[in-house]
Design a protein around this motif. Structure first.
Motif, PDB file in Angstrom:
ATOM      1  N   LYS A 186     -47.560  -0.528  15.895  1.00 20.25           N
ATOM      2  CA  LYS A 186     -46.589  -0.073  16.903  1.00 20.25           C
ATOM      3  C   LYS A 186     -46.753   1.428  17.189  1.00 20.25           C
ATOM      4  N   THR A 187     -46.715   2.209  16.110  1.00 18.50           N
ATOM      5  CA  THR A 187     -46.769   3.658  16.280  1.00 18.50           C
ATOM      6  C   THR A 187     -48.116   4.096  16.867  1.00 18.50           C
ATOM      7  N   SER A 188     -49.192   3.448  16.407  1.00 14.88           N
ATOM      8  CA  SER A 188     -50.528   3.768  16.942  1.00 14.88           C
ATOM      9  C   SER A 188     -50.591   3.450  18.426  1.00 14.88           C
TER      10      SER A 188
ATOM     11  N   THR B 249     -44.977   9.608  16.964  1.00 10.13           N
ATOM     12  CA  THR B 249     -43.534   9.474  16.737  1.00 10.13           C
ATOM     13  C   THR B 249     -43.179   9.489  15.253  1.00 10.13           C
ATOM     14  N   ASP B 250     -44.176   9.401  14.385  1.00 13.11           N
ATOM     15  CA  ASP B 250     -43.898   9.517  12.947  1.00 13.11           C
ATOM     16  C   ASP B 250     -43.862  10.990  12.584  1.00 13.11           C
ATOM     17  N   ARG B 251     -42.644  11.550  12.461  1.00 11.80           N
ATOM     18  CA  ARG B 251     -42.519  12.988  12.262  1.00 11.80           C
ATOM     19  C   ARG B 251     -42.347  13.373  10.801  1.00 11.80           C
TER      20      ARG B 251
ATOM     21  N   ILE C 227     -46.285   4.706   6.970  1.00  7.57           N
ATOM     22  CA  ILE C 227     -45.379   3.741   7.603  1.00  7.57           C
ATOM     23  C   ILE C 227     -44.281   4.492   8.347  1.00  7.57           C
ATOM     24  N   THR C 228     -43.663   3.795   9.268  1.00  4.52           N
ATOM     25  CA  THR C 228     -42.534   4.374   9.972  1.00  4.52           C
ATOM     26  C   THR C 228     -41.262   4.076   9.185  1.00  4.52           C
ATOM     27  N   ILE C 229     -40.389   5.101   9.073  1.00  3.72           N
ATOM     28  CA  ILE C 229     -39.115   4.915   8.368  1.00  3.72           C
ATOM     29  C   ILE C 229     -37.969   5.075   9.361  1.00  3.72           C
TER      30      ILE C 229
ATOM     31  N   VAL D 129     -38.676   4.061  22.417  1.00  6.52           N
ATOM     32  CA  VAL D 129     -38.143   4.129  21.062  1.00  6.52           C
ATOM     33  C   VAL D 129     -39.073   3.322  20.170  1.00  6.52           C
ATOM     34  N   ASP D 130     -39.645   3.974  19.180  1.00  6.19           N
ATOM     35  CA  ASP D 130     -40.527   3.275  18.239  1.00  6.19           C
ATOM     36  C   ASP D 130     -39.739   2.983  16.964  1.00  6.19           C
ATOM     37  N   VAL D 131     -39.813   1.734  16.517  1.00  2.96           N
ATOM     38  CA  VAL D 131     -38.993   1.338  15.361  1.00  2.96           C
ATOM     39  C   VAL D 131     -39.880   1.043  14.161  1.00  2.96           C
ATOM     40  N   PRO D 132     -39.315   1.113  12.942  1.00  6.09           N
ATOM     41  CA  PRO D 132     -40.093   0.752  11.758  1.00  6.09           C
ATOM     42  C   PRO D 132     -40.175  -0.772  11.604  1.00  6.09           C
TER      43      PRO D 132
HETATM   44 MG   LIG Z   1     -44.736   2.704  12.976  1.00  6.34          MG
END
Ligand SMILES: [Mg+2]
Ligand SMILES: Nc1nc2c(ncn2[C@@H]2O[C@H](COP(=O)(O)OP(=O)(O)OP(=O)(O)O)[C@@H](O)[C@H]2O)c(=O)[nH]1
Length: 643
Positions: A16-18, A28-30, A39-41, A59-62
């Motif tokens: 997702k984030t990629s 978006t992973d800050r 991983i996204t948190i 909006v990117d979600v974990p």
């Molecule tokens: Mg992610």
């Protein structure tokens, strides 16, 4: 300009984030921890301009199972979802769970992005996964939606993806900017030189720099210092925009994710909501009455108890009406969606819509009745919902503002419906000044109660003029306030159903007729007091010699008092009004002539014993005939000048 927000969804590590980075160039992973663990948190935010020129908020979600609650917050307010599925893994547990959440939140549009296609050499494999995904989507809101293969690493498929998103966005209608401003906070931080900033997707209404806002449910009040949309300063924001609001003079720690920034007065804090819920077919067990759940609405998550109203348990796949009792207050409106997750183990089990944001506590057998009432809120049209709330407020009535908070219908509909209901006399405007309303049936009930109480009183005390106003008020439900009580009374006066004499209220039909026996008693009592003049007997001495019961004697005595035949001067001391009037005439004449009178002089005038003279003097004082100056009495000045 249309304001559209896209949310990602999908299993952990599916890309997702990629994908968002490949599309927008924004990582978006800050957080440090996110970088470290890969991983996204937390929720991530990005934006892009589509080929058509339309701006898209993202909006990117974990995907991690443990952070589904962040995903729920992120999915609130999105217009379309990009369900990300890795081509090498296919549909996985959080693919399902995120889809279920999107369905429960009523996300209407979206597409599937089949990522990591570079890891699969076999084009047939891609086709197979596509088929699998299409089958998985059957019966969901994404059935038949595009499935776009993409490689974020190689940049393949991104053009087609942009074009597809553009096409979907063009079919999304702009939200109406009517109504109060509302934004569910998904992030709070403080910025050097600016202070506290909150972010979220604006759900409705407009907001300008300088506007006052209230933070619900904590009720902190503040003002908008600055606004940003996609990192650009703006003066005003519209519904559906990803927004950062810089708030004036408020500590960062005073605001939490889950709180709502809104136009002052637009919301209320509530510990209970009535809902219609749906238990997912995938829920591992039925939902039992009073089950502990995690209740998500907007970006808020709180522990709550689900009190089922019309069944003991809801089987998977079924629906029910329930009252949700929360550990912490929330600020919600009718029509808001919610998601339920089980307390432990934590898993999405269902969701639904909020029907009543300010219900009373439903208990015992009233629960069934409450569930029936909620049918109207679930299926009724807006006017029926308005009328329902007027009825629900019962004898308490409600103001137009309170009605607006409960019904959450567009202002125009509310005003038009109310106007109609008032002219049809279905709703009564009993307090014009504060625009307070009452359902016509409730007015009828109050009227019946009042007339009934008076009739009952007249039956019990046929010789009494009526009921004291306060005593009558005590017969009504305690929620009736003075304004409403007076309104109901006034209406009855106007319709000549009741009359008021002094503080006594009676039915106009109520006539005091002494029976023959009572008339006999009356004559004898009157004669005794008339003959005695200023040396009256005790009532008991008179009635002891009379026929009839003590109760009859008492009734007749009270009737004579109400008619002014006898006058009570002091406890147990009554005079015939004729004797008293004659004495007053003499007293006034004396005072006009002499200016004042002493107690011995008065005793002389009355020819009565001290037992009577002192109470009589005091009586004339209380009647404001005389005024006491030292040991003497004078005429009250108003009497002298008034003649
Ligand atoms: Mg992610
Ligand atoms: N080969 C290949 N690897 C990819 C692709 N997209 C993402 N990855 C890799 O997959 C891993 C996970 O990617 P992310 O974008 O962090 O996945 P995610 O869905 O955001 O993960 P969570 O947010 O933790 O749920 C990373 O190592 C990426 O480099 C792709 O298209 N091809």
């Amino acid at each position: 300009m249309k304001q559209v927000v896209l949310g990602t969804a999908g299993h952990i590590d599916h890309g997702k984030t990629s994908l968002i980075r490949a599309l927008t160039g924004i990582d978006t992973d800050r957080l440090k921890e996110e970088k470290l663990r890969g991983i996204t948190i937390e929720l991530g935010f990005a934006h892009m301009v589509l080929p058509s020129g339309e701006r898209l908020g993202i909006v990117d979600v974990p995907g991690h199972e443990r952070f589904v609650k962040h995903m729920v917050a992120g999915a609130t307010g999105i217009d379309l979802v990009a369900l990300v599925i890795a081509a090498d893994e296919g549909v996985m547990p959080q693919t399902r769970e995120h889809m279920e959440i999107c369905e429960l939140l009523r996300v209407k549009k979206g597409l599937v992005v089949l990522t990591k296609t570079d890891l699969v050499d076999d084009p047939e494999w891609i086709e197979m996964v596509k088929d699998d995904v299409a089958t998985f989507l059957k019966g969901t809101f994404l059935e038949g939606s595009p499935i776009i293969p993409v490689s974020a690493v190689k940049g393949e498929g991104l053009e087609e993806l942009r074009a597809t998103i553009d096409r979907i966005v063009s079919g999304i209608e702009a939200r109406s900017p009517d109504g109060p401003f509302r934004l569910s906070v998904d992030r709070v931080f403080s910025m050097r030189g600016f202070g506290t900033v909150v972010t979220g997707t604006s759900l409705s209404g407009k907001l300008k720099v300088g506007d006052p806002v209230t933070i619900y449910p904590s009720m902190h009040k503040t003002r908008v210092r600055g606004l940003q949309v996609h990192n650009q300063e703006v003066q005003e924001i519209y519904p559906g925009q990803r927004t950062a609001i810089n708030l004036q003079g408020i500590e960062r720690l005073l605001i939490q994710r889950g709180e709502v920034i809104a136009t002052p007065g637009a919301l209320v804090a509530t510990h209970m909501v009535d809902v219609h819920l749906h238990l997912l077919a995938s829920s591992p067990r039925p939902l039992k009455n009073r089950a502990k759940i995690r209740f998500h609405t907007g970006t808020a998550e709180h522990i709550a108890t689900a009190v089922l109203l019309d069944q003991e348990e809801v089987p998977p796949g079924q629906e029910a009406f329930a009252q949700i009792r929360l550990d912490h207050p929330i600020a919600a409106l009718r029509g808001d969606r919610f998601v339920m997750r089980s307390y432990s183990p934590v898993q999405t089990i269902g969701g639904g819509s909020i029907l009543h944001p300010l219900p009373i506590k439903h208990k015992g057998h009233h629960k069934i009745e409450a569930a029936k009432g909620l049918e109207v809120l679930l299926r009724g049209d807006e006017p029926s919902i308005i009328l329902w709330h007027a009825r629900d407020a019962s004898a308490q009535g409600l103001s137009e503002d309170q009605l607006r908070l409960r019904a959450n219908v567009p202002s125009k509909v509310l005003e038009k419906s109310l106007q109609q209901f008032i002219s049809q006399k279905k709703v009564i405007l009993f307090d014009k000044e504060n625009r307070r309303l009452l359902h016509a049936e409730v007015l009828e009930e109050l009227k019946t109660t009042i007339l009934g109480a008076l009739a009952e009183h007249h039956r019990k005390f046929p010789l009494k003029t009526g009921m004291a106003k306060e005593e009558l008020a005590a017969q009504l439900p305690e929620t009736v306030d003075a304004k409403l009580y007076n309104f109901v009374l006034r209406q009855r006066f106007e319709e000549e159903q009741i009359a008021q004499e002094m503080e006594w209220v009676r039915l106009t039909s109520h006539k005091i007729d002494l029976t023959k026996d009572e008339e006999g008693i009356r004559e004898k009592i009157e004669k005794a007091f008339k003959d005695a003049g200023l040396q009256p007997p005790f009532v008991k001495e008179v009635t002891a010699r009379l026929e009839g019961t003590p109760r009859q004697h008492q009734d007749v005595l009270e009737w004579m008092l109400s008619q002014g035949i006898l006058v009570k001067v002091k406890e147990d001391i009554y005079f015939h009004s004729g004797a008293l009037n004659e004495l007053q005439r003499k007293l006034v004449e004396f005072l006009r002539e002499h200016g004042e009178i002493s107690t011995p002089q008065f005793k002389e005038m009355t020819q009565a014993s001290r037992k009577y003279t002192i109470p009589l003097l005091e009586y004339f004082d209380t009647q404001r005939v005389t005024i006491r100056i030292g040991d003497n009495r004078r005429l009250r000045e108003s009497r002298v000048s008034g003649g």
